[in-house]
Design an enzyme around this catalytic site. Structure first.
Site, PDB file in Angstrom:
ATOM      1  N   ALA A  11       1.746   3.201   3.204  1.00  0.00           N
ATOM      2  CA  ALA A  11       2.575   4.403   3.324  1.00  0.00           C
ATOM      3  C   ALA A  11       3.021   4.913   1.960  1.00  0.00           C
ATOM      4  O   ALA A  11       4.075   5.545   1.843  1.00  0.00           O
ATOM      5  CB  ALA A  11       3.786   4.120   4.207  1.00  0.00           C
ATOM      6  N   GLY A  15      -1.242   7.697   1.404  1.00  0.00           N
ATOM      7  CA  GLY A  15      -1.182   7.522   2.852  1.00  0.00           C
ATOM      8  C   GLY A  15      -0.217   8.482   3.517  1.00  0.00           C
ATOM      9  O   GLY A  15      -0.519   9.086   4.553  1.00  0.00           O
ATOM     10  N   ASP A  35       3.006  -0.263   6.648  1.00  0.00           N
ATOM     11  CA  ASP A  35       3.098  -0.706   5.265  1.00  0.00           C
ATOM     12  C   ASP A  35       3.765  -2.073   5.223  1.00  0.00           C
ATOM     13  O   ASP A  35       4.586  -2.393   6.100  1.00  0.00           O
ATOM     14  CB  ASP A  35       3.916   0.300   4.441  1.00  0.00           C
ATOM     15  CG  ASP A  35       3.712   0.145   2.940  1.00  0.00           C
ATOM     16  OD1 ASP A  35       2.934   0.930   2.370  1.00  0.00           O
ATOM     17  OD2 ASP A  35       4.317  -0.761   2.341  1.00  0.00           O
ATOM     18  N   ASN A  97      -7.311  -7.227  -4.472  1.00  0.00           N
ATOM     19  CA  ASN A  97      -7.466  -6.176  -3.467  1.00  0.00           C
ATOM     20  C   ASN A  97      -8.402  -6.589  -2.335  1.00  0.00           C
ATOM     21  O   ASN A  97      -8.213  -6.171  -1.185  1.00  0.00           O
ATOM     22  CB  ASN A  97      -7.934  -4.882  -4.126  1.00  0.00           C
ATOM     23  CG  ASN A  97      -6.780  -4.128  -4.796  1.00  0.00           C
ATOM     24  OD1 ASN A  97      -5.623  -4.439  -4.562  1.00  0.00           O
ATOM     25  ND2 ASN A  97      -7.100  -3.154  -5.620  1.00  0.00           N
ATOM     26  N   VAL A 120      -9.968   3.951   1.595  1.00  0.00           N
ATOM     27  CA  VAL A 120      -9.520   4.740   0.448  1.00  0.00           C
ATOM     28  C   VAL A 120      -9.124   3.818  -0.712  1.00  0.00           C
ATOM     29  O   VAL A 120      -8.965   4.253  -1.834  1.00  0.00           O
ATOM     30  CB  VAL A 120      -8.341   5.653   0.851  1.00  0.00           C
ATOM     31  CG1 VAL A 120      -7.947   6.592  -0.274  1.00  0.00           C
ATOM     32  CG2 VAL A 120      -8.682   6.461   2.104  1.00  0.00           C
ATOM     33  N   SER A 121      -8.966   2.538  -0.424  1.00  0.00           N
ATOM     34  CA  SER A 121      -8.520   1.572  -1.423  1.00  0.00           C
ATOM     35  C   SER A 121      -9.549   1.411  -2.539  1.00  0.00           C
ATOM     36  O   SER A 121     -10.757   1.454  -2.304  1.00  0.00           O
ATOM     37  CB  SER A 121      -8.272   0.214  -0.760  1.00  0.00           C
ATOM     38  OG  SER A 121      -7.344   0.331   0.306  1.00  0.00           O
ATOM     39  N   ASN A 122      -9.050   1.222  -3.757  1.00  0.00           N
ATOM     40  CA  ASN A 122      -9.930   1.036  -4.914  1.00  0.00           C
ATOM     41  C   ASN A 122     -10.080  -0.439  -5.300  1.00  0.00           C
ATOM     42  O   ASN A 122      -9.191  -1.235  -5.019  1.00  0.00           O
ATOM     43  CB  ASN A 122      -9.377   1.830  -6.096  1.00  0.00           C
ATOM     44  CG  ASN A 122      -9.691   3.314  -5.973  1.00  0.00           C
ATOM     45  OD1 ASN A 122     -10.792   3.686  -5.612  1.00  0.00           O
ATOM     46  ND2 ASN A 122      -8.719   4.151  -6.271  1.00  0.00           N
ATOM     47  N   HIS A 177     -17.553   6.096  -6.910  1.00  0.00           N
ATOM     48  CA  HIS A 177     -16.291   6.804  -7.124  1.00  0.00           C
ATOM     49  C   HIS A 177     -15.711   6.319  -8.454  1.00  0.00           C
ATOM     50  O   HIS A 177     -14.873   5.445  -8.509  1.00  0.00           O
ATOM     51  CB  HIS A 177     -15.325   6.505  -5.977  1.00  0.00           C
ATOM     52  CG  HIS A 177     -14.008   7.209  -6.091  1.00  0.00           C
ATOM     53  ND1 HIS A 177     -13.905   8.559  -6.294  1.00  0.00           N
ATOM     54  CD2 HIS A 177     -12.736   6.740  -6.013  1.00  0.00           C
ATOM     55  CE1 HIS A 177     -12.616   8.899  -6.342  1.00  0.00           C
ATOM     56  NE2 HIS A 177     -11.897   7.801  -6.176  1.00  0.00           N
TER      57      HIS A 177
END
Length: 314
Positions: A11, A15, A35, A97, A120-122, A177
């Site tokens: 969040a 997000g 979250d 991650n 969407v996480s890197n 990306h």
């Protein structure tokens, strides 16, 4: 509208902005924010919920008290993760991650086993690969949000350069990306007019360079990463799936022979619809672009190899 339920894991700015964009367009029945900081999710859910009185439809916005509140979502967007700090190696960031993603994906599989996942996480392409390996789901159900954002950034740079056509500009990119993304000006256009008919080669090179630097430029001014454009890019993808609109959007997907590669997640143009990835579009690439695409794929593979070397997938 009933049953069009979208969960958003994380969040933070991205997000929450995605959630806000979805409520403004009124394309889904319910948005659930989750979250690790439950108060953050609650506060933003209340704030966004109070904005819906002025939106097209009264979208329900709630905060998940627990992961089980993500049950029966049609789509789940994953933005969770930590940014790289100065004392972190690339391997450190990847492992942190990836472990977060493993926990998140476990909950999704348990509570929303039929969902489509938008990552969407890197680092995005690698985290999308992790989701594939953790779930074992059909590849059409797992999509990395990259090209939707990078394409919007390229369109912005085109409009800045030519001074017209905002809202009529379509930009296409492939690759990872990151700095190895490959803008394709030869199949980008303003109002249907090919870009290479409008701008000079020098201007095109400047557009490409500025597109690649798009995220860093925002960080320079804000001191934090972007969230309005990423949030809107997420909502466009969600809306395309919920509405089965079958739009063409570059996205990070698992290749299985396309472009000559297998078992790698990388950005290519796809058709988005009710089943997620309805079709992967194979472009004919010239030798120069093929070489650039290989560099991009290799950079993603390097990250995946780091996870394998650390026994992440065991």
């Amino acid at each position: 509208m009933v049953g069009r339920r979208v969960g958003i894991v994380g969040a933070g700015f991205v997000g929450a902005t995605a959630a806000y964009s979805l409520t403004m367009t009124g394309r889904c029945h319910e948005v659930v924010l989750y979250d690790i900081n439950s108060d953050l999710a609650k506060g933003k859910a209340i704030d966004i919920g109070q904005s819906t009185s002025y939106s097209v439809r009264g979208t329900i916005v709630t905060a998940a008290e627990d992961a089980k509140d993500l049950k029966d979502c049609d789509i789940i967007v994953v933005t969770a993760g930590v940014p790289r700090k100065s004392d972190m190696t690339r391997a450190d960031l990847l492992m942190i991650n990836a472990k977060i993603m493993k926990d998140v994906v476990g909950n999704i599989m348990k509570y929303s086993p039929n969902a489509i996942i938008i990552c969407v996480s890197n680092p995005l392409d690698i985290m999308t690969y992790v989701i594939h390996k953790m779930t074992g789901w059909n590849r059409n159900r797992i999509i990395g949000m990259a090209g939707a954002l990078d394409g919007a950034r390229m369109a912005y740079q085109i409009n800045q350069k030519v001074g017209y056509g905002s809202g009529q500009t379509r930009a296409m990119l492939i690759g990872d990306h990151g700095q190895n993304m490959i803008p394709l000006p030869e199949i980008s256009a303003v109002g249907g007019v090919p870009l290479d008919q409008i701008v000079t080669k020098e201007d095109m090179e400047d557009i490409i360079a500025r597109t690649k630097d798009g995220g860093a430029e925002i960080v320079k001014y804000l001191g934090t990463s972007a969230y309005y454009a990423p949030g809107r890019a997420i909502s466009v993808m969600v809306e395309a799936i919920l509405d089965d609109s079958r739009i063409v959007m570059p996205s990070s997907v698992m290749l299985d022979g396309e472009y000559g590669y297998r078992d790698i997640t990388v950005g290519v143009p796809v058709v988005l619809g009710a089943n997620g990835v309805e079709k992967i579009i194979e472009l004919e690439l010239d030798e120069e672009t093929k070489a650039k695409f290989k560099i991009s794929v290799d950079s993603i593979q390097d990250g995946i190899d780091i996870l394998k070397e650390n026994d992440f997938f065991v």
